[in-house]
Design an enzyme around this catalytic site. Sequence first.
Site, short mmCIF file in Angstrom:
data_model
loop_
_atom_site.label_atom_id
_atom_site.label_comp_id
_atom_site.label_asym_id
_atom_site.label_seq_id
_atom_site.Cartn_x
_atom_site.Cartn_y
_atom_site.Cartn_z
N LEU A 193 0.85 -1.17 -0.06
CA LEU A 193 0.04 -0.05 0.19
C LEU A 193 0.79 1.15 -0.05
CD1 LEU A 193 -2.97 -0.70 2.54
CD2 LEU A 193 -2.95 -0.71 0.04
N ASP A 194 0.61 2.10 -0.56
CA ASP A 194 1.42 3.47 -0.69
C ASP A 194 1.56 3.89 0.64
OD1 ASP A 194 1.16 3.08 -3.56
OD2 ASP A 194 -0.46 4.56 -3.80
#
Length: 323
Positions: free
Chosen positions: A103-104
């Site tokens: 996930l960013d």
Amino acid sequence: MEERLQKIIARSGVSSRRAAEELITAGRVRVNGRIVTELGAKADPRRDKIEVDGKRLIAESPVYLVLHKPRNVVSTLADPEGRPTVADLVRGAGARVYPVGRLDFATSGVLLMTNDGEFSNGLLHPRGGVPKTYVLKVRGVMDEGDADVWRTGVELEDGKTLPADVRILRHEGDKTWLEITLREGRNQQIRRMGEATGFPVMRLARLSFAGVTSEGLLPGKWRLLTVDELLAIRKEFGVPKRVRPAVDQAPAQRAKQPQRPRTHVGSAAPRDRGGERGERPRAGHATREGGRDDRRARPSDRRERGASGPPRERGPRERKRPG
């Protein structure tokens, strides 16, 4: 029983099966002291000594967990810039677990983690079509026509995206809240879709991955996947190959649970001053069972409190002499 070497490496949690193949072809794997570079090579994990970069593989019990990743945390085990990582949040898992995908840094939500490389590879392979659902806020008022572009596919520099499920949730002034489900995993795909269509993403959170949610988990907290969740994932996507009983995951669960103070059976609640555990009740005072203490008061106690009953008649020697 002999198995393919890359499968053994992946199951040990060192890497995914695809990355294990790269380790083998790069000459970084030894079996019984001999470098192996053939992808078809097999070994027995119980009898053979298997090493990766000089470190012997030690088989761990598989661990599968879901983390509610907070914003501003890196989805890696280490960060050269010194930013907080997901590894800092799962130290009590009882094994070295890796993120299943990423996930960013600014994205929050569901992140699966495991030490089973085959499980991770099965969920990330493009042909798997594993659903990932997100909620996001974009700048701009999006209507159904705009959403249809996202539904049918957006042209990006690396090709057109696959069809996605998109639902407009609500509008807040000049901003729009959406829910989107993807079945592919390109790098920063949703943010790139927003930029390409004129709806920059302002907030993004993942609600579920392969049907697993973070419901009930505060940001930064994690839990083990249940047997039912693992069975559902295996039925749909073929991994994990074996679902072990919940007792195999007990060490990780115990590591996470807070220690509770021990309570002895039959122990009483803390008493007022003078009632510490092990102290004998005073003479004449009520005991724990509610009765009276049957010990006789000592003479000193009788002098301090005064004896009960009629006065004792003095003997001849104790009579007061006339002055």
